[in-house]
Design an enzyme around this catalytic site. Structure first.
Site, PDB file in Angstrom:
ATOM      1  N   GLY A   5     -29.657-106.196 -19.793  1.00 33.98           N
ATOM      2  CA  GLY A   5     -30.822-106.080 -20.665  1.00 33.98           C
ATOM      3  C   GLY A   5     -31.792-105.025 -20.178  1.00 33.98           C
ATOM      4  O   GLY A   5     -31.402-104.020 -19.585  1.00 33.98           O
ATOM      5  N   SER A   6     -33.067-105.267 -20.389  1.00 27.47           N
ATOM      6  CA  SER A   6     -34.102-104.283 -20.107  1.00 27.47           C
ATOM      7  C   SER A   6     -34.564-104.358 -18.659  1.00 27.47           C
ATOM      8  O   SER A   6     -34.429-105.387 -17.986  1.00 27.47           O
ATOM      9  CB  SER A   6     -35.309-104.509 -21.024  1.00 27.47           C
ATOM     10  OG  SER A   6     -35.982-105.712 -20.664  1.00 27.47           O
ATOM     11  N   LYS A  59     -37.649-104.389 -17.739  1.00 27.45           N
ATOM     12  CA  LYS A  59     -38.784-105.302 -17.681  1.00 27.45           C
ATOM     13  C   LYS A  59     -38.331-106.722 -17.381  1.00 27.45           C
ATOM     14  O   LYS A  59     -38.857-107.389 -16.482  1.00 27.45           O
ATOM     15  CB  LYS A  59     -39.556-105.261 -19.015  1.00 27.45           C
ATOM     16  CG  LYS A  59     -40.753-106.190 -19.072  1.00 27.45           C
ATOM     17  CD  LYS A  59     -41.446-106.111 -20.426  1.00 27.45           C
ATOM     18  CE  LYS A  59     -42.625-107.077 -20.512  1.00 27.45           C
ATOM     19  NZ  LYS A  59     -43.278-107.026 -21.850  1.00 27.45           N
ATOM     20  N   VAL A  60     -37.326-107.189 -18.125  1.00 26.16           N
ATOM     21  CA  VAL A  60     -36.810-108.543 -17.889  1.00 26.16           C
ATOM     22  C   VAL A  60     -36.009-108.578 -16.591  1.00 26.16           C
ATOM     23  O   VAL A  60     -35.989-109.590 -15.882  1.00 26.16           O
ATOM     24  CB  VAL A  60     -35.957-109.017 -19.082  1.00 26.16           C
ATOM     25  CG1 VAL A  60     -35.376-110.405 -18.819  1.00 26.16           C
ATOM     26  CG2 VAL A  60     -36.796-109.034 -20.352  1.00 26.16           C
ATOM     27  N   GLY A  61     -35.364-107.462 -16.257  1.00 33.56           N
ATOM     28  CA  GLY A  61     -34.618-107.398 -15.010  1.00 33.56           C
ATOM     29  C   GLY A  61     -35.488-107.712 -13.808  1.00 33.56           C
ATOM     30  O   GLY A  61     -35.054-108.375 -12.853  1.00 33.56           O
ATOM     31  N   GLU A  85     -27.583-104.997 -15.033  1.00 26.40           N
ATOM     32  CA  GLU A  85     -27.091-103.931 -15.907  1.00 26.40           C
ATOM     33  C   GLU A  85     -28.218-103.588 -16.865  1.00 26.40           C
ATOM     34  O   GLU A  85     -28.459-104.300 -17.842  1.00 26.40           O
ATOM     35  CB  GLU A  85     -25.836-104.399 -16.666  1.00 26.40           C
ATOM     36  CG  GLU A  85     -24.631-104.630 -15.772  1.00 26.40           C
ATOM     37  CD  GLU A  85     -24.146-103.378 -15.080  1.00 26.40           C
ATOM     38  OE1 GLU A  85     -24.500-102.260 -15.540  1.00 26.40           O
ATOM     39  OE2 GLU A  85     -23.434-103.480 -14.077  1.00 26.40           O
TER      40      GLU A  85
END
Length: 476
Positions: free
Chosen positions: A189-190, A192-194, A211
């Site tokens: 995902g993104s 930011k969420v990573g 990823e």
């Protein structure tokens, strides 16, 4: 199904501890079950992907369904070999001895997937987790609800539910899952969420694979087959989920002298692919939802790129479609050049010399992918040597993901850790070092009381020189 994290972890731990998931037979049975899902439910998968993304049947089959079935078949072919301990050399220091690296499963792992390839990107990491002998929880993206629901239904029907579970939901459910202690977390995902995933994992020292994405450049030299290059750029950008792909070309760099020729070629080939009005084409995917539609139109409506659109720009919020769009020489401080686009907008930047593109790429964060189109071998060598990216393709886009023997993953801001093929197996395995010795070959030099002769023996052993070792041992 309602999320009872405590009960889930207890059952998964119990199953893993029993040793069932470690057996070759169990791993094979689960991989074959995934193949059955792709063959017996192709129509259901296509319909779910059309519901979520208006994805054409061709893209659903080629980009998602085939990707899972072929990955399973590849792993089944190689799995027994991967599971065997890897023999490695030892040294004179441990003589006589032998050594091996044993791949063992990590335990109970969590896979958090994303929405743009919701079938493929959910199951590909699961294949690696199963192949390595783990118990696994899959959390599909709630942004692709039809595919998420289908995955929950099919995996419950075909897989061993004591070891493979699917939990649907959004942020609250993901937060509950992240509060648990996992043996590995795999997130797509993104960035930011990573960072949220990484912070949650740090509480338990849980290893992660991230990823992510980034702004993947495509450098287009004038020394090319222009028609083939343009077709491959279009396929990677607009033919891959309408640009909603982590490795889609995010922007092009070409020379000022070649830019108009490139733009004209892109327009001509786009019309051949999608007709005069691509908004009416059944072969062109929609934007996933109104939030992302608004995000993309904000990039397009930025006053700093106003008047720089060289083709496209049409949008239809009712049907969540934005036409293939190119922006020539968007300023570096524009929104579109500072955010991952993840959609059908393509900035085309120009430089005086094509070699200047390398410095321009390196002035930004390291991308997930980088592409170069050229027949100039020297430029190719310089590009590969000097551009850091998760992966590369020369004279094509995206296609490096289809090679099972290549790792897929990011670097820096685009993520870390890799998977696909053996790299997926390794991502969910611990490489355990094992040294084997008998009771022979025990020497006094390793034990106190120490003296100059014992130190001489140890130095000789570390040198690896046979004559020096013999002299030290026997006092010659």
């Amino acid at each position: 199904m309602a999320l009872d994290a405590e009960a889930v972890m207890k059952e998964l731990r119990s199953t893993y501890t029993s040793g069932k998931t470690r057996t070759f037979e169990w791993r094979v049975s689960q991989l074959k079950a995934l193949i059955k899902i792709t063959t017996h439910h192709e129509k259901d998968i296509v319909e779910a992907l059309r519901s979520d993304l208006n994805k054409p049947e061709y893209e659903a089959f080629v980009h998602e369904i085939v990707g899972i079935s072929s990955e399973c078949k590849f792993v089944l072919k190689e799995l027994r070999k991967w599971m065997k301990p890897e023999k490695v050399k030892t040294t004179m220091t441990t003589f006589p001895s032998s050594a091996e690296i044993v791949s063992e499963p990590l335990g109970v792992v969590l896979v958090i997937s994303t929405w743009n390839y919701p079938f493929y990107l959910s199951l590909n990491p699961v294949i690696g987790a199963i192949a390595a002998g783990n118990a696994v929880v899959l959390k599909p993206s709630e942004v692709a609800p039809a595919t998420s629901s289908l995955l929950s239904k099919l995996l419950s029907q075909y897989m061993d539910t004591s070891a493979v579970k699917v939990f649907e939901g959004g942020v609250p459910e993901t937060t509950i899952l992240l509060d648990r202690k996992w043996d590995k977390i795999f997130y797509t995902g993104s960035g930011k969420v990573g960072r949220v995933i990484l912070a949650a994992a740090a509480k338990h020292l849980t290893p992660v694979v991230l990823e992510l994405g980034g702004k993947s450049p495509a450098v287009v030299d004038s020394n090319i087959n222009l028609k083939v290059a343009v077709r491959r750029i279009i396929s990677g950008k607009w033919g891959s989920n309408s640009g909603q792909t982590c490795v889609s070309p995010d922007y092009i760099i070409t020379t000022k002298a070649f830019s108009s020729q490139l733009v004209d070629a892109l327009k001509d080939e786009l019309e051949k692919f999608y007709g005069k009005d691509p908004m009416q084409s059944n072969d062109f995917s929609s934007i996933i939802n109104s939030h992302h539609f608004d995000r993309l139109t904000k990039l397009l409506d930025d006053e700093k790129v106003s008047g720089k659109v060289v083709f496209g720009g049409q949008r239809d919020k009712t049907n969540l479609k934005i036409a293939p769009t190119a922006i020539l020489d968007a300023p570096d401080d524009s929104l579109i050049m500072n955010e991952e686009i993840f959609g059908p907008l393509l900035p085309i930047l120009t430089v005086d010399k094509i070699e200047d593109s390398i410095g321009r790429i390196n002035s930004k964060e390291k991308p997930l992918a980088a592409y170069l189109f050229t027949n100039d071998k020297k430029l190719e060598e310089e590009f590969i040597k000097n551009v850091s990216a998760g992966g590369m393709a020369i004279n094509d886009t995206v296609l490096h993901l289809a090679v099972n023997s290549l790792p897929f993953g990011g670097v820096g801001e685009s993520g870390y850790g890799a998977y696909h093929g053996k790299f997926s197996f390794d991502a969910f395995s611990h490489k355990k070092a094992v040294l084997h010795r008998t009771f022979a070959g025990d020497i006094d030099a390793r034990y106190p009381p120490y003296n100059p002769r014992k130190l001489q023996v140890i130095k000789a052993l570390l040198s690896g020189n046979i004559l020096s070792i013999i002299r030290a041992l026997f006092g010659w």
